[in-house]
Scaffold this active site. Structure first.
Site, PDB file in Angstrom:
ATOM      1  CG  HIS A   1      28.898  51.538  49.402  1.00 58.70           C
ATOM      2  ND1 HIS A   1      29.392  52.041  48.142  1.00 58.70           N
ATOM      3  CD2 HIS A   1      29.848  50.511  49.670  1.00 58.70           C
ATOM      4  CE1 HIS A   1      30.289  51.418  47.444  1.00 58.70           C
ATOM      5  NE2 HIS A   1      30.804  50.393  48.268  1.00 58.70           N
TER       6      HIS A   1
ATOM      7  CG  ASP B   1      28.724  54.623  46.205  1.00 60.90           C
ATOM      8  OD1 ASP B   1      28.109  53.540  46.328  1.00 60.90           O
ATOM      9  OD2 ASP B   1      29.130  55.126  47.461  1.00 60.90           O
ATOM     10  CG  HIS B   2      29.066  48.941  43.745  1.00 61.26           C
ATOM     11  ND1 HIS B   2      30.244  49.100  44.528  1.00 61.26           N
ATOM     12  CD2 HIS B   2      28.317  47.680  44.033  1.00 61.26           C
ATOM     13  CE1 HIS B   2      29.790  48.270  45.159  1.00 61.26           C
ATOM     14  NE2 HIS B   2      28.841  47.194  45.143  1.00 61.26           N
TER      15      HIS B   2
HETATM   16  C1  BG6 Z   1      32.767  47.349  48.309  1.00 67.46           C
HETATM   17  C2  BG6 Z   1      33.461  47.012  49.396  1.00 67.46           C
HETATM   18  O1  BG6 Z   1      32.677  48.767  47.789  1.00 67.46           O
HETATM   19  O2  BG6 Z   1      31.409  46.870  48.289  1.00 67.46           O
HETATM   20  C3  BG6 Z   1      33.640  45.479  49.710  1.00 67.46           C
HETATM   21  O3  BG6 Z   1      34.940  47.607  49.259  1.00 67.46           O
HETATM   22  C4  BG6 Z   1      32.262  45.093  49.883  1.00 67.46           C
HETATM   23  O4  BG6 Z   1      34.344  45.407  50.903  1.00 67.46           O
HETATM   24  C5  BG6 Z   1      31.291  45.317  48.609  1.00 67.46           C
HETATM   25  O5  BG6 Z   1      32.276  43.509  49.812  1.00 67.46           O
HETATM   26  C6  BG6 Z   1      29.905  45.149  48.761  1.00 67.46           C
HETATM   27  O6  BG6 Z   1      29.196  45.395  47.498  1.00 67.46           O
HETATM   28  P1  BG6 Z   1      27.946  44.309  47.165  1.00 67.46           P
HETATM   29  O7  BG6 Z   1      27.466  45.349  46.111  1.00 67.46           O
HETATM   30  O8  BG6 Z   1      28.393  43.008  46.885  1.00 67.46           O
HETATM   31  O9  BG6 Z   1      27.228  44.659  48.264  1.00 67.46           O
END
Ligand code: BG6
Length: 488
Positions: free
Chosen positions: A234, A171-172
């Protein structure tokens, strides 16, 4: 330490937009262990050189500070190889095995950046050819399933081949520097912990807002929606980090045990609370950052009668002694006014106000993006005198904030989310990866919302692109006497 890092889905969006650029940054920062090989796997008929050229073109799209120079790319590309594979063919896994066995490696990480419906097949095939021994870890990208049953199915297939400690669910958001700092703030300092509870905190608001629309991912997004795409993973992961009890150590399982307890303490939804406490919306045409933006229904690959939500706001509660009665508000959306993610902890008012007209302004803002930092909002005396009558306190209080900008505090050490997660995967540090029981519990919790929505087509509210979502999202918070940060 030597490593082999294999990307299934080697020509996919995620690989060239996020994974390869992050690896390049790790290499540029000197953080990538020496003796590494990176192998991109995909169906296309390419060789090492044509893949390297293809990737080079794509990396040119990065903003200038992140773009490799010719010389840098030449050195970085030497680590990159390409293998053509049909993922359903056992013989192709044998070729992968043979490639990996051309040398001895301390660590092999296989990153599944493919559609998750392929995970069971890929894991099964890896297991069948012995690519599941101790020295191998797999990284699983989200979305892991589209509901509890499908997530369980995937987990079962993965568990049949890999142990829990070999399977890294990414989960980045957990790799974002501010989220790391949240752990440090809470458990590396004594200052906030005594206040971190229902007696001092009025409510907590988590906002993950994007200004972009669904872009070229209309078909994927339409099957997914904001609840599955951002809240189930997230937003809930951020909530666990905010609400968890202090873990007994920094060990991955000690942390994940505490996060799981938070997920288990979330008050379950039913039909009535979904209708009352969850708002879903879909963007209509509008203007975002001065540019015209089309509505969701006009996006590419989106059916004209789609009811998929591009916005969710919800109110929830963590039912335990620390948090009983404190509302947690989560919201996320595409095509909102700004790209902006933060967690706002709103403290309760002073118990007995002695300053005229002063209303409590204590809040802690944990900023995730675009900048990462911390703001502590306080009231302070300005020095001017109020016109209140005799006997009143003369001071006029004004809100001020103490700002901590992590980019300024640690100018050289900043590491992006995917870079951090990739380095952790290579080092076998599991703290930031989600365990299967956490992930299943998160599905269990969102499922009543999905079920209720599936049977009720009346409640998808339109909002104009470039705004903060439908008015019902403001009403959700106003009902409790609170407001979102931009309305406060
Ligand atoms: C991803 C989603 O997990 O996270 C995308 O699938 C979203 O839809 C993205 O745009 C958002 O990540 P960040 O790091 O750009 O806020």
């Amino acid at each position: 330490m030597s490593f082999d890092l294999v990307f299934f889905g080697g020509t996919g969006d995620l690989t060239w937009r996020k994974l390869m650029p992050s690896l390049f940054q790790a290499w540029r920062h000197g953080k990538l262990p020496a003796e590494g090989r990176i192998l991109a796997v995909a169906r296309d008929d390419r060789d090492d050189d044509s893949y390297r050229n293809w990737l080079h073109e794509r990396l040119q799209a990065a903003d200038s500070a992140k773009r490799p120079t010719e010389d840098e790319y030449r050195q970085f590309a030497a680590l990159i190889h390409y293998l053509r594979m049909d993922l359903s063919q056992p013989a192709d896994y044998q070729r992968l095995k043979a490639w990996l066995e051309t040398r001895r490696t301390d660590n092999t990480v296989i990153y599944l950046a493919t559609s998750p419906h392929l995970f069971p097949t890929i894991c099964g095939q890896l297991g069948a050819c012995g690519l599941n021994h101790d020295g191998i870890r797999v990284v699983l990208e989200k979305p892991l399933g589209h509901d509890l049953a499908s997530a369980q199915q995937i987990n079962q297939a993965v568990r049949a081949v890999f142990t829990e400690r070999q399977a890294l669910r990414i989960d980045h958001y957990l790799g974002k520097p501010s989220v790391q700092n949240l752990m440090a703030l809470r458990f590396g300092n004594v200052l906030f912990e005594p206040l971190w509870r229902r007696e001092s905190i009025a409510n907590i608001q988590i906002t993950l807002a994007e200004s972009l629309g669904v872009g070229t991912r209309g078909d994927f997004y339409d099957r997914t929606g904001a609840l599955r795409d951002m809240i189930q993973n997230h937003a809930l992961q951020l909530l666990t980090m905010i609400a968890m009890e202090p873990p007994s150590s920094a060990d991955a399982d000690a942390i994940r045990d505490e996060k799981l307890k938070v997920l288990r303490s979330l008050k379950p939804f039913d039909g009535a609370s979904v209708a009352r406490d969850v708002v879903r919306g879909q963007y209509r045409g509008g203007t975002v950052n001065g540019q015209l933006a089309k509505g969701y229904l006009d996006e590419d690959k989106v059916p004209a009668d789609s009811r998929t939500e591009t916005f969710v706001a919800l109110r929830c509660e963590v039912q335990n002694w620390r948090w009983a009665g404190v509302p947690f508000y989560l919201r996320t959306g595409k095509r909102m006014a700004d790209r902006h993610a933060d967690i706002v902890v709103n403290f309760r008012p002073t118990p007995h106000p002695i300053f005229p007209g002063a209303h409590n302004a204590n809040k802690l803002v944990i900023k995730l993006q675009p900048d990462d930092g911390l703001e502590l909002h306080l009231l302070a005396a300005k020095g001017s005198v109020s016109s209140a009558g005799a006997g009143a306190m003369p001071e006029i209080l004004s809100p001020v904030s103490l700002d901590l900008d992590f980019d300024k505090a640690f100018p050289t050490d900043r590491v992006g989310a995917y870079e951090r997660m990739l380095l952790d995967a290579l080092a076998g540090r599991l703290n930031l990866f989600v365990r299967s029981d956490e992930q299943e519990q998160a599905w269990r919790w969102v499922e009543p919302i999905l079920d209720n929505w599936a049977h009720d087509s009346s409640t998808v509210r339109g909002y104009t692109a470039g705004t903060w979502g439908p008015p019902a999202a403001s009403a959700l918070v106003a009902r409790d006497g609170f407001a979102w940060p931009e309305e406060a």
